[in-house]
Design an enzyme around this catalytic site. Structure first.
Site, PDB file in Angstrom:
ATOM      1  N   LYS A 174       0.927  -1.270  -0.130  1.00  0.00           N
ATOM      2  CA  LYS A 174      -0.043  -0.072  -0.021  1.00  0.00           C
ATOM      3  C   LYS A 174       0.838   1.145  -0.104  1.00  0.00           C
ATOM      4  O   LYS A 174       2.133   1.156   0.254  1.00  0.00           O
ATOM      5  CB  LYS A 174      -0.840   0.009   1.094  1.00  0.00           C
ATOM      6  CG  LYS A 174      -0.183   0.051   2.572  1.00  0.00           C
ATOM      7  CD  LYS A 174      -0.898  -0.347   3.844  1.00  0.00           C
ATOM      8  CE  LYS A 174      -0.124  -0.042   5.070  1.00  0.00           C
ATOM      9  NZ  LYS A 174      -0.931  -0.794   6.205  1.00  0.00           N
ATOM     10  N   TYR A 231      13.358  32.225   5.873  1.00  0.00           N
ATOM     11  CA  TYR A 231      11.943  32.927   6.333  1.00  0.00           C
ATOM     12  C   TYR A 231      11.953  33.041   7.723  1.00  0.00           C
ATOM     13  O   TYR A 231      12.529  32.276   8.545  1.00  0.00           O
ATOM     14  CB  TYR A 231      10.815  32.025   5.909  1.00  0.00           C
ATOM     15  CG  TYR A 231      10.383  31.880   4.466  1.00  0.00           C
ATOM     16  CD1 TYR A 231       9.864  33.185   3.978  1.00  0.00           C
ATOM     17  CD2 TYR A 231      10.572  30.911   3.551  1.00  0.00           C
ATOM     18  CE1 TYR A 231       9.359  33.194   2.493  1.00  0.00           C
ATOM     19  CE2 TYR A 231       9.954  30.854   2.390  1.00  0.00           C
ATOM     20  CZ  TYR A 231       9.363  32.118   1.878  1.00  0.00           C
ATOM     21  OH  TYR A 231       9.226  32.024   0.525  1.00  0.00           O
TER      22      TYR A 231
HETATM   23  C1  LIG Z   1      -0.356  -1.721   6.741  1.00  0.00           C
HETATM   24  C2  LIG Z   1      -1.108  -3.111   7.016  1.00  0.00           C
HETATM   25  C3  LIG Z   1      -0.223  -4.086   7.476  1.00  0.00           C
HETATM   26  C4  LIG Z   1       1.528  -3.987   7.276  1.00  0.00           C
HETATM   27  O1  LIG Z   1       1.505  -3.536   8.667  1.00  0.00           O
HETATM   28  P1  LIG Z   1       3.235  -3.376   9.053  1.00  0.00           P
HETATM   29  O2  LIG Z   1       3.302  -2.887  10.547  1.00  0.00           O
HETATM   30  O3  LIG Z   1       3.935  -2.211   7.990  1.00  0.00           O
HETATM   31  O4  LIG Z   1       4.058  -4.940   8.806  1.00  0.00           O
HETATM   32  C5  LIG Z   1      -0.939  -5.250   7.674  1.00  0.00           C
HETATM   33  N1  LIG Z   1      -2.265  -5.189   7.629  1.00  0.00           N
HETATM   34  C6  LIG Z   1      -3.026  -4.441   7.124  1.00  0.00           C
HETATM   35  C7  LIG Z   1      -4.428  -4.533   7.238  1.00  0.00           C
HETATM   36  C8  LIG Z   1      -2.405  -2.998   7.136  1.00  0.00           C
HETATM   37  O5  LIG Z   1      -3.119  -2.017   6.686  1.00  0.00           O
END
Ligand SMILES: *Cc1c(COP(=O)(O)O)cnc(C)c1O
Length: 393
Positions: free
Chosen positions: A34, A257
């Protein structure tokens, strides 16, 4: 190219293989890609994981899944997030696995008559999305006479996998197992049960079940609990820029700034064309977790006010640390390079960055055997600029 992100695909491969070795051969691995693969590039990372034999990929949004299918990725893809009814057809069209997290969603899908593969999401304590235990009876009723929906998996997400104290994670796990047991008692056998993210897969082998969902750990980041992980993780991401301007300014001159920095000595400064619009030096400010955390947050702000070396932001040039001076601009940042008297324009600077915050518009350079193999750019305007292959030499 002025600024770019380097992604070491061999590091991702290494980290995946380390996780593969760490868990049982029967347990599947879902690679979480993701948010542009945590800033590492959705398509390229997914293809690398596919080459290494990953079992499943996971994204939050259906658009991310569609992008992977359009790029030719064949591995099963689970979409975690809830979706609007008008998008249900795309799950079938693109062969994506949907997450069912409410009864109304289940009813809608049955009405639509789509044939889909789904995973059920159970609310066990995260408080975001998921079917509640009390809804499972009705769920079974709904699914009983349904041929179209293939329930391949069931999962939940842990809120405190990263904590040293395991009690809430264990409580969530037990609520999850109760839900599974309830459904199995009603004759609903679900092949893929999963609850672990990176921190939990390291810390709680007893929770691995049929699959683990690995995000952070694949990218070689400091996942909480990493100290327990016996494998060797490698960093896959680095942010680089070039010096485009060098300046000499006298003692007492202000920088940037609102004049937040006044030079205490004659200084040499360098400009790197990256700023907060690229996500550089942008930090989320979450609500403190408790009083101790609150004190830490306030303490850090106080130290920052006094320009304490511990809280300054540093980049690396020729392996030397050079601090940011003054406020980070929208597209430019000033560094103190007094320690590198013979610095040249065009030299490469290694920048710190929170990878999910850095703009996906920056070009990404993918490395294999430490050599660039491809460059991806979301924004066409980068197409003509510079030649990274010569910069690497
Ligand atoms: C982001 C996510 C993960 C992975 O989490 P990590 O801590 O980065 O391994 C697993 N399951 C779901 C549903 C997520 O949204």
């Amino acid at each position: 190219m002025y600024k770019w992100i380097e992604i070491d695909l061999d590091a991702i491969k290494n980290n995946f293989l380390q996780v593969r070795q760490y868990i049982n051969a029967q347990t599947k691995i879902l690679g979480v890609v993701k948010a542009d693969a945590y800033g590492h590039g959705l398509v390229e990372v997914s293809k690398e994981l596919e080459r290494q034999g990953i079992d499943y990929l996971g994204v939050t949004e259906i658009a991310e899944g569609i992008k992977l299918r359009e790029a030719g990725v064949k591995t099963p893809i689970l979409v975690f997030g809830p979706f609007l009814p008008e998008d249900a057809g795309s799950f079938q069209q693109y062969q994506l696995t949907a997450t069912l997290s409410s009864l109304s969603m289940v009813e809608k899908l049955i009405d639509l008559g789509l044939s889909l593969t789904v995973h059920l999401k159970i609310e066990t304590g995260f408080g975001r999305t998921g079917l509640k235990y009390a809804e499972l009876d009705r769920l079974v009723e709904l699914l009983n006479n349904n041929e179209n929906i293939n329930i391949e998996g069931i999962y939940s997400h842990l809120a405190t996998g990263m904590w040293a104290n395991p009690s809430f994670a264990k409580q969530q796990f037990s609520v999850f197992l109760q839900a599974v047991e309830f459904l199995e008692d009603k004759g609903l056998m679900i092949p893929l049960k999963h609850i672990c993210n990176s921190a939990a897969l390291v810390k709680f082998p007893e929770m691995h079940l049929d699959m683990v969902r690995a995000g952070t750990i694949l990218y070689g980041q400091e996942a909480a609990g990493r100290e327990d992980f016996k494998g060797h993780l490698q960093n896959a991401w680095s942010l680089k820029g070039q010096v485009t301007y060098i300046n000499e300014l006298p003692k007492g001159h202000s920088i940037g700034y609102e004049r937040t920095h006044i030079l205490k000595a004659p200084s040499k400064t360098a400009i790197v064309p990256i700023g907060y619009s690229h996500g550089f030096s942008v930090e989320p400010v979450p609500k403190p977790k408790g009083v101790l955390d609150l004190i830490k947050v306030v303490g850090k702000i106080i130290l920052r006010f006094f320009d304490h070396p511990k809280v300054k932001v540093y980049a690396q040039i020729r392996g030397k640390s050079v601090p940011v001076l003054g406020k980070v601009g929208m597209q430019m940042t000033v560094f103190d390079v007094t320690s590198i008297p013979d610095l040249k324009i065009g030299e490469i600077v290694q920048l710190p960055g929170r990878r999910t915050n850095i703009s996906p518009l920056l070009p990404k350079v993918y490395l294999k055997d430490k050599k660039p193999v491809s460059v991806s750019k979301i924004d066409e305007k980068y197409e003509q600029i510079g030649n990274i292959f010569s910069l690497q030499d």
